[in-house]
Scaffold this motif. Structure first.
Motif, PDB file in Angstrom:
ATOM      1  N   ARG A  92       0.893  -1.196   0.039  1.00  0.00           N
ATOM      2  CA  ARG A  92      -0.120  -0.003   0.126  1.00  0.00           C
ATOM      3  C   ARG A  92       0.818   1.177   0.053  1.00  0.00           C
ATOM      4  NH1 ARG A  92      -3.265  -1.807   4.826  1.00  0.00           N
ATOM      5  NH2 ARG A  92      -4.131  -3.982   3.776  1.00  0.00           N
ATOM      6  N   ARG A  93       2.062   1.137   0.358  1.00  0.00           N
ATOM      7  CA  ARG A  93       3.057   2.399   0.497  1.00  0.00           C
ATOM      8  C   ARG A  93       3.332   2.485  -1.011  1.00  0.00           C
ATOM      9  NH1 ARG A  93       6.953   0.547   4.339  1.00  0.00           N
ATOM     10  NH2 ARG A  93       5.904  -1.070   5.025  1.00  0.00           N
ATOM     11  N   ILE A  94       3.549   3.962  -1.374  1.00  0.00           N
ATOM     12  CA  ILE A  94       4.275   4.445  -2.567  1.00  0.00           C
ATOM     13  C   ILE A  94       5.296   4.954  -2.346  1.00  0.00           C
ATOM     14  CG2 ILE A  94       3.964   6.109  -4.466  1.00  0.00           C
ATOM     15  CD1 ILE A  94       1.037   5.624  -4.061  1.00  0.00           C
ATOM     16  N   PRO A  95       6.662   4.594  -2.765  1.00  0.00           N
ATOM     17  CA  PRO A  95       7.923   5.030  -2.552  1.00  0.00           C
ATOM     18  C   PRO A  95       8.002   6.532  -2.833  1.00  0.00           C
ATOM     19  CG  PRO A  95       8.050   3.259  -4.037  1.00  0.00           C
ATOM     20  CD  PRO A  95       6.650   3.641  -3.957  1.00  0.00           C
ATOM     21  N   ALA A  96       8.775   7.458  -1.993  1.00  0.00           N
ATOM     22  CA  ALA A  96       8.699   8.635  -1.924  1.00  0.00           C
ATOM     23  C   ALA A  96       9.186   9.113  -3.431  1.00  0.00           C
ATOM     24  CB  ALA A  96       9.910   9.227  -0.793  1.00  0.00           C
TER      25      ALA A  96
ATOM     26  N   ARG B  93      10.491  -5.377 -20.184  1.00  0.00           N
ATOM     27  CA  ARG B  93      11.357  -5.996 -19.251  1.00  0.00           C
ATOM     28  C   ARG B  93      10.358  -6.141 -17.500  1.00  0.00           C
ATOM     29  NH1 ARG B  93      14.616  -5.304 -14.650  1.00  0.00           N
ATOM     30  NH2 ARG B  93      14.291  -2.992 -14.681  1.00  0.00           N
ATOM     31  N   LEU B  94       9.632  -5.214 -17.622  1.00  0.00           N
ATOM     32  CA  LEU B  94       8.570  -5.296 -16.280  1.00  0.00           C
ATOM     33  C   LEU B  94       7.448  -6.079 -16.341  1.00  0.00           C
ATOM     34  CD1 LEU B  94       9.063  -1.652 -14.890  1.00  0.00           C
ATOM     35  CD2 LEU B  94      10.039  -3.615 -14.024  1.00  0.00           C
TER      36      LEU B  94
ATOM     37  N   ALA C 109       6.177  -0.422  -9.411  1.00  0.00           N
ATOM     38  CA  ALA C 109       6.203  -1.822  -9.620  1.00  0.00           C
ATOM     39  C   ALA C 109       7.516  -2.303  -8.995  1.00  0.00           C
ATOM     40  CB  ALA C 109       6.242  -1.783 -11.078  1.00  0.00           C
ATOM     41  N   LEU C 110       8.700  -1.604  -9.079  1.00  0.00           N
ATOM     42  CA  LEU C 110       9.879  -2.063  -8.394  1.00  0.00           C
ATOM     43  C   LEU C 110       9.847  -2.269  -7.048  1.00  0.00           C
ATOM     44  CD1 LEU C 110      12.504  -0.448 -10.708  1.00  0.00           C
ATOM     45  CD2 LEU C 110      11.899  -2.612 -10.748  1.00  0.00           C
ATOM     46  N   ALA C 111       9.077  -1.465  -6.315  1.00  0.00           N
ATOM     47  CA  ALA C 111       8.874  -1.464  -4.860  1.00  0.00           C
ATOM     48  C   ALA C 111       8.010  -2.931  -4.246  1.00  0.00           C
ATOM     49  CB  ALA C 111       8.291  -0.187  -4.222  1.00  0.00           C
ATOM     50  N   ASN C 112       7.133  -2.804  -5.325  1.00  0.00           N
ATOM     51  CA  ASN C 112       6.106  -4.004  -5.016  1.00  0.00           C
ATOM     52  C   ASN C 112       6.921  -5.511  -5.308  1.00  0.00           C
ATOM     53  OD1 ASN C 112       3.928  -2.687  -4.090  1.00  0.00           O
ATOM     54  ND2 ASN C 112       2.845  -2.349  -6.221  1.00  0.00           N
ATOM     55  N   ARG C 113       7.500  -5.197  -6.335  1.00  0.00           N
ATOM     56  CA  ARG C 113       8.274  -6.469  -6.671  1.00  0.00           C
ATOM     57  C   ARG C 113       9.606  -6.962  -5.555  1.00  0.00           C
ATOM     58  NH1 ARG C 113      12.432  -6.396 -11.530  1.00  0.00           N
ATOM     59  NH2 ARG C 113      13.597  -5.472  -9.835  1.00  0.00           N
ATOM     60  N   ASP C 114       9.978  -5.878  -5.056  1.00  0.00           N
ATOM     61  CA  ASP C 114      11.008  -6.141  -4.044  1.00  0.00           C
ATOM     62  C   ASP C 114      10.271  -6.544  -2.892  1.00  0.00           C
ATOM     63  OD1 ASP C 114      12.938  -5.364  -5.829  1.00  0.00           O
ATOM     64  OD2 ASP C 114      13.326  -3.213  -4.988  1.00  0.00           O
ATOM     65  N   ALA C 115       9.096  -6.084  -2.384  1.00  0.00           N
ATOM     66  CA  ALA C 115       8.314  -6.607  -1.450  1.00  0.00           C
ATOM     67  C   ALA C 115       7.859  -7.881  -1.228  1.00  0.00           C
ATOM     68  CB  ALA C 115       7.250  -5.548  -0.996  1.00  0.00           C
ATOM     69  N   GLU C 116       7.821  -8.455  -2.395  1.00  0.00           N
ATOM     70  CA  GLU C 116       7.457  -9.890  -2.634  1.00  0.00           C
ATOM     71  C   GLU C 116       8.530 -11.005  -1.729  1.00  0.00           C
ATOM     72  OE1 GLU C 116       6.608 -10.830  -6.439  1.00  0.00           O
ATOM     73  OE2 GLU C 116       4.901  -9.269  -6.591  1.00  0.00           O
ATOM     74  N   PRO C 117       8.076 -11.791  -1.240  1.00  0.00           N
ATOM     75  CA  PRO C 117       8.910 -12.572  -0.480  1.00  0.00           C
ATOM     76  C   PRO C 117       9.479 -13.811  -1.614  1.00  0.00           C
ATOM     77  CG  PRO C 117       6.495 -13.237  -0.150  1.00  0.00           C
ATOM     78  CD  PRO C 117       6.659 -12.060  -0.749  1.00  0.00           C
ATOM     79  N   ARG C 118      10.831 -14.029  -1.286  1.00  0.00           N
ATOM     80  CA  ARG C 118      11.423 -14.738  -2.159  1.00  0.00           C
ATOM     81  C   ARG C 118      11.246 -16.280  -1.925  1.00  0.00           C
ATOM     82  NH1 ARG C 118      11.774 -10.927  -5.102  1.00  0.00           N
ATOM     83  NH2 ARG C 118      13.377  -9.420  -4.991  1.00  0.00           N
ATOM     84  N   ALA C 119      11.108 -16.949  -2.898  1.00  0.00           N
ATOM     85  CA  ALA C 119      10.745 -18.398  -2.573  1.00  0.00           C
ATOM     86  C   ALA C 119      12.153 -19.273  -2.446  1.00  0.00           C
ATOM     87  CB  ALA C 119      10.182 -19.358  -3.830  1.00  0.00           C
TER      88      ALA C 119
END
Length: 122
Positions: free
Chosen positions: A9-13, A79-80, A112-122
């Motif tokens: 829910r957070r948007i990067p600054a 790429r995204l 999109a990059l912040a959301n991708r980085d927030a996803e847990p890694r398998a």
């Protein structure tokens, strides 16, 4: 899971900065486009881009940056995984302004990059 949802829910600054620049780009360019149309009836809009050496320099600068931004948006959008969205923004640039669509793209990319980085890694 709740932590992940909260982070999404957070948007990067930096995204807020990009979105503010997009708004400024849209408002600023539309203000002057409307003023031009009201003053001249819209006659020879593109001719005015090259009316003298100063406007020709600025127009050439803008056109080169616009092409570079369009290429970046398509390549990075692909790429995204959202190439179609990137193409919509490129097309929207032609009817609004690259000063609007490029920072908008960068803001969407930051989210999109912040959301991708927030996803847990398998």
């Amino acid at each position: 899971m709740a932590d992940r949802a909260e982070h999404r829910r957070r948007i990067p600054a930096v995204a807020v900065l990009w979105f503010a620049l997009a708004a400024a780009g849209l408002i600023g360019t539309m203000w002057f486009n409307v003023a031009f149309v009201l003053e001249s009836g819209g006659a020879d809009y593109f001719g005015a881009w090259f009316a003298n050496a100063a406007t020709a320099s600025a127009s050439t600068d803008l056109l080169v940056v616009a092409v570079a931004a369009a290429i970046f948006m398509v390549v990075e959008g692909t790429r995204l995984g959202w190439a179609k969205r990137a193409w919509v923004l490129v097309a929207l640039s032609a009817v609004t302004a690259i000063a609007f669509t490029f920072p908008l793209f960068l803001g969407l990319r930051a989210v999109a990059l912040a959301n991708r980085d927030a996803e847990p890694r398998a």
